[in-house]
Design a protein around this motif. Sequence first.
Motif, PDB file in Angstrom:
ATOM      1  N   VAL A   1      68.269  20.370  68.747  1.00  0.00           N
ATOM      2  CA  VAL A   1      67.616  21.030  67.619  1.00  0.00           C
ATOM      3  C   VAL A   1      66.166  20.588  67.484  1.00  0.00           C
ATOM      4  CG1 VAL A   1      67.633  21.299  65.100  1.00  0.00           C
ATOM      5  CG2 VAL A   1      69.791  21.326  66.392  1.00  0.00           C
ATOM      6  N   PHE A   2      65.909  19.302  67.712  1.00  0.00           N
ATOM      7  CA  PHE A   2      64.565  18.763  67.501  1.00  0.00           C
ATOM      8  C   PHE A   2      63.524  19.380  68.438  1.00  0.00           C
ATOM      9  CE2 PHE A   2      67.435  15.302  66.030  1.00  0.00           C
ATOM     10  CZ  PHE A   2      67.143  15.413  64.676  1.00  0.00           C
ATOM     11  N   PRO A   3      63.820  19.578  69.744  1.00  0.00           N
ATOM     12  CA  PRO A   3      62.840  20.263  70.593  1.00  0.00           C
ATOM     13  C   PRO A   3      62.545  21.692  70.131  1.00  0.00           C
ATOM     14  CG  PRO A   3      64.465  19.127  71.941  1.00  0.00           C
ATOM     15  CD  PRO A   3      64.951  19.069  70.534  1.00  0.00           C
ATOM     16  N   THR A   4      63.545  22.360  69.550  1.00  0.00           N
ATOM     17  CA  THR A   4      63.332  23.719  69.062  1.00  0.00           C
ATOM     18  C   THR A   4      62.363  23.727  67.896  1.00  0.00           C
ATOM     19  OG1 THR A   4      65.612  24.239  69.704  1.00  0.00           O
ATOM     20  CG2 THR A   4      64.491  25.797  68.248  1.00  0.00           C
ATOM     21  N   ILE A   5      62.560  22.813  66.962  1.00  0.00           N
ATOM     22  CA  ILE A   5      61.648  22.708  65.809  1.00  0.00           C
ATOM     23  C   ILE A   5      60.245  22.353  66.286  1.00  0.00           C
ATOM     24  CG2 ILE A   5      61.151  21.377  63.723  1.00  0.00           C
ATOM     25  CD1 ILE A   5      64.225  21.115  63.405  1.00  0.00           C
ATOM     26  N   ARG A   6      60.173  21.456  67.250  1.00  0.00           N
ATOM     27  CA  ARG A   6      58.874  21.063  67.829  1.00  0.00           C
ATOM     28  C   ARG A   6      58.177  22.277  68.442  1.00  0.00           C
ATOM     29  NH1 ARG A   6      57.241  18.941  72.987  1.00  0.00           N
ATOM     30  NH2 ARG A   6      55.700  17.266  72.811  1.00  0.00           N
TER      31      ARG A   6
ATOM     32  N   VAL B   1      58.609  25.464  67.626  1.00  0.00           N
ATOM     33  CA  VAL B   1      58.180  26.373  66.559  1.00  0.00           C
ATOM     34  C   VAL B   1      56.829  25.941  66.007  1.00  0.00           C
ATOM     35  CG1 VAL B   1      58.676  27.159  64.215  1.00  0.00           C
ATOM     36  CG2 VAL B   1      60.515  27.052  65.902  1.00  0.00           C
ATOM     37  N   ILE B   2      56.699  24.636  65.730  1.00  0.00           N
ATOM     38  CA  ILE B   2      55.441  24.110  65.180  1.00  0.00           C
ATOM     39  C   ILE B   2      54.286  24.332  66.154  1.00  0.00           C
ATOM     40  CG2 ILE B   2      54.253  22.000  64.454  1.00  0.00           C
ATOM     41  CD1 ILE B   2      57.059  21.007  63.553  1.00  0.00           C
ATOM     42  N   MET B   3      54.532  24.072  67.423  1.00  0.00           N
ATOM     43  CA  MET B   3      53.472  24.212  68.418  1.00  0.00           C
ATOM     44  C   MET B   3      53.096  25.667  68.631  1.00  0.00           C
ATOM     45  SD  MET B   3      54.622  21.232  71.088  1.00  0.00           S
ATOM     46  CE  MET B   3      53.292  21.594  72.220  1.00  0.00           C
ATOM     47  N   LEU B   4      54.076  26.580  68.564  1.00  0.00           N
ATOM     48  CA  LEU B   4      53.768  28.001  68.689  1.00  0.00           C
ATOM     49  C   LEU B   4      52.932  28.489  67.512  1.00  0.00           C
ATOM     50  CD1 LEU B   4      57.066  29.607  70.026  1.00  0.00           C
ATOM     51  CD2 LEU B   4      54.816  29.709  71.096  1.00  0.00           C
TER      52      LEU B   4
ATOM     53  N   THR C   1      59.306  14.684  64.206  1.00  0.00           N
ATOM     54  CA  THR C   1      59.157  15.799  65.145  1.00  0.00           C
ATOM     55  C   THR C   1      57.935  16.640  64.805  1.00  0.00           C
ATOM     56  OG1 THR C   1      61.560  15.872  65.476  1.00  0.00           O
ATOM     57  CG2 THR C   1      60.304  17.814  66.128  1.00  0.00           C
ATOM     58  N   CYS C   2      57.726  16.906  63.518  1.00  0.00           N
ATOM     59  CA  CYS C   2      56.577  17.705  63.088  1.00  0.00           C
ATOM     60  C   CYS C   2      55.260  16.992  63.402  1.00  0.00           C
ATOM     61  CB  CYS C   2      56.663  17.993  61.590  1.00  0.00           C
ATOM     62  SG  CYS C   2      58.064  19.023  61.107  1.00  0.00           S
ATOM     63  N   LEU C   3      55.176  15.713  63.076  1.00  0.00           N
ATOM     64  CA  LEU C   3      53.950  14.945  63.310  1.00  0.00           C
ATOM     65  C   LEU C   3      53.651  14.838  64.801  1.00  0.00           C
ATOM     66  CD1 LEU C   3      54.530  12.071  60.720  1.00  0.00           C
ATOM     67  CD2 LEU C   3      52.857  13.927  60.540  1.00  0.00           C
ATOM     68  N   GLU C   4      54.696  14.579  65.591  1.00  0.00           N
ATOM     69  CA  GLU C   4      54.509  14.434  67.035  1.00  0.00           C
ATOM     70  C   GLU C   4      54.072  15.749  67.667  1.00  0.00           C
ATOM     71  OE1 GLU C   4      55.480  14.240  71.282  1.00  0.00           O
ATOM     72  OE2 GLU C   4      56.386  15.573  69.787  1.00  0.00           O
TER      73      GLU C   4
ATOM     74  N   ALA D   1      47.354  29.118  78.950  1.00  0.00           N
ATOM     75  CA  ALA D   1      47.930  29.349  77.618  1.00  0.00           C
ATOM     76  C   ALA D   1      49.274  30.061  77.739  1.00  0.00           C
ATOM     77  CB  ALA D   1      46.968  30.170  76.763  1.00  0.00           C
ATOM     78  N   TRP D   2      49.368  31.048  78.659  1.00  0.00           N
ATOM     79  CA  TRP D   2      50.624  31.768  78.860  1.00  0.00           C
ATOM     80  C   TRP D   2      51.705  30.856  79.457  1.00  0.00           C
ATOM     81  CZ3 TRP D   2      53.643  35.430  77.497  1.00  0.00           C
ATOM     82  CH2 TRP D   2      53.132  36.587  76.891  1.00  0.00           C
ATOM     83  N   ILE D   3      51.307  29.966  80.370  1.00  0.00           N
ATOM     84  CA  ILE D   3      52.277  29.025  80.949  1.00  0.00           C
ATOM     85  C   ILE D   3      52.843  28.126  79.862  1.00  0.00           C
ATOM     86  CG2 ILE D   3      52.560  27.070  82.506  1.00  0.00           C
ATOM     87  CD1 ILE D   3      52.460  29.750  83.936  1.00  0.00           C
ATOM     88  N   HIS D   4      51.968  27.591  79.002  1.00  0.00           N
ATOM     89  CA  HIS D   4      52.432  26.759  77.886  1.00  0.00           C
ATOM     90  C   HIS D   4      53.289  27.595  76.929  1.00  0.00           C
ATOM     91  CE1 HIS D   4      50.401  23.002  78.702  1.00  0.00           C
ATOM     92  NE2 HIS D   4      49.265  23.631  78.933  1.00  0.00           N
ATOM     93  N   PHE D   5      52.892  28.832  76.718  1.00  0.00           N
ATOM     94  CA  PHE D   5      53.599  29.729  75.805  1.00  0.00           C
ATOM     95  C   PHE D   5      55.023  29.984  76.284  1.00  0.00           C
ATOM     96  CE2 PHE D   5      54.326  34.003  73.888  1.00  0.00           C
ATOM     97  CZ  PHE D   5      54.105  33.662  72.561  1.00  0.00           C
ATOM     98  N   THR D   6      55.175  30.281  77.582  1.00  0.00           N
ATOM     99  CA  THR D   6      56.525  30.529  78.118  1.00  0.00           C
ATOM    100  C   THR D   6      57.375  29.262  78.058  1.00  0.00           C
ATOM    101  OG1 THR D   6      55.740  30.095  80.374  1.00  0.00           O
ATOM    102  CG2 THR D   6      55.786  32.380  79.649  1.00  0.00           C
ATOM    103  N   GLY D   7      56.733  28.111  78.261  1.00  0.00           N
ATOM    104  CA  GLY D   7      57.465  26.850  78.158  1.00  0.00           C
ATOM    105  C   GLY D   7      57.986  26.608  76.760  1.00  0.00           C
ATOM    106  N   LEU D   8      57.158  26.933  75.760  1.00  0.00           N
ATOM    107  CA  LEU D   8      57.583  26.756  74.369  1.00  0.00           C
ATOM    108  C   LEU D   8      58.688  27.736  73.999  1.00  0.00           C
ATOM    109  CD1 LEU D   8      54.122  26.221  72.619  1.00  0.00           C
ATOM    110  CD2 LEU D   8      55.893  24.510  73.021  1.00  0.00           C
ATOM    111  N   LEU D   9      58.565  28.974  74.467  1.00  0.00           N
ATOM    112  CA  LEU D   9      59.610  29.960  74.174  1.00  0.00           C
ATOM    113  C   LEU D   9      60.954  29.549  74.764  1.00  0.00           C
ATOM    114  CD1 LEU D   9      57.710  33.355  74.725  1.00  0.00           C
ATOM    115  CD2 LEU D   9      58.436  32.347  72.555  1.00  0.00           C
TER     116      LEU D   9
END
Length: 413
Positions: free
Chosen positions: A264-269, A271-274, A322-325, A137-145
């Motif tokens: 911009v789109f990966p950033t929004i993605r 945010v949603i995943m976080l 982006t949100c749906l994906e 979970a932390w590995i995924h978390f750092t990737g999203l950040l």
Amino acid sequence: MFRILKNLKGNPRICILIEPLWSIPYNLYLPYATVFMYALGIRDAQIGFLLSIGMVFQVAASFAGGVITDKLGRRLTTVIFDITSWSIPCLIWAFTESFAGFAVAAVLNSLWQITNNSWTCLLVEDCEKEKIVDVYAWIHFTGLLAVFFAPLSALLVNSLGVVAAVRRLYLMSFVLMTLKFLILFCFGKETQQGKIRKQETAQISYRKLFSQYGAVICKMIHSRQVMTALAFMALMNISVLITGNFFSLYITRTLEIRESWIAVFPTIRAVIMLVFMLCMQRWVNRLPFRRVMMTGFLFYLVSQLVLIFARAESIGTVLVYTCLEAIGYALVMPRKDSLMSLCIDVRERAKMTALLYVGMIGISVPFGWITGWLSSISGELPFVLNMVLFLTGMIIVRINKTLKDYDRKYYRF
């Protein structure tokens, strides 16, 4: 999560703390990688061919990864092949202007499959079992950040243009990634299982070690759980390959969206995943496996339809996609990973993990060229192929006996 990180020790803690040194530069250049190649004269079919070249060598690297990891040890294998597969290709990408240069970089970059095996062993082998899920979970978390740094690449592209900006991003990636690899080597330690496997394989030739794959392959082929995990791994790997390499080209060429929007789109993605991970993941984990997987694939499917029917310059529609994906990813990917973890024999973790990736990449190899060819015909066709993949996933979820058994074992509803 922060309490868990504070209580972690050894390799898992080091791996988590220094992961941003890889994930931040990677997420800065990744959205522009294919646009960068296209700007240098590399066309759709050639991009697809480069993907296939890389995957062919990834098959060989994955196959060799288990043996090399056992023979050299997790720590030494990781530093050697991290530098070979990431640091050196970043330098090549920063200076090349030819198809041949990109081909050489693709071959070297394919060796990340070896370090993927050894690094995973470093991450989990000395970790308490009840904390492994939290470590991932932390590995995924750092990737999203890390994705939140992506707008910096948009600013750089706006001021310097795609080619000059991406060259600088590759050079920065070389510095930060190499620093990460050296820190892990200096402060990480060989795992207990790694020490045992080094001793056991010290007097055994590579040829004999490779011959031991035969028994593991037979065991995997006759395991319904392993074959189910492999099916989902292959489907999602092909989908990630398609989206990761042709989404940017599609929205800039077909939908005529400015290149500065790509990051911009990966950033929004992210945010949603976080938000999903922090607010909803625990609740979703209580739901039946098949129901969540089916819902995730449905979100994926609808997202592709939204993208295919988007009008030119329709940024709002791409945001909806982006949100749906992102929701589809958050629902499907953790369950795909859990299937892989549950089916692996811990005594043969290195070999079985290597062979699963061999199978996944081997199945994916033709789709690099196929997707490039489809994109050269029409920008929408790669995402039509994605729809076929997600429909296949839904069918597997619906009829697969392993997943039904999984639900009966872990859920009461």
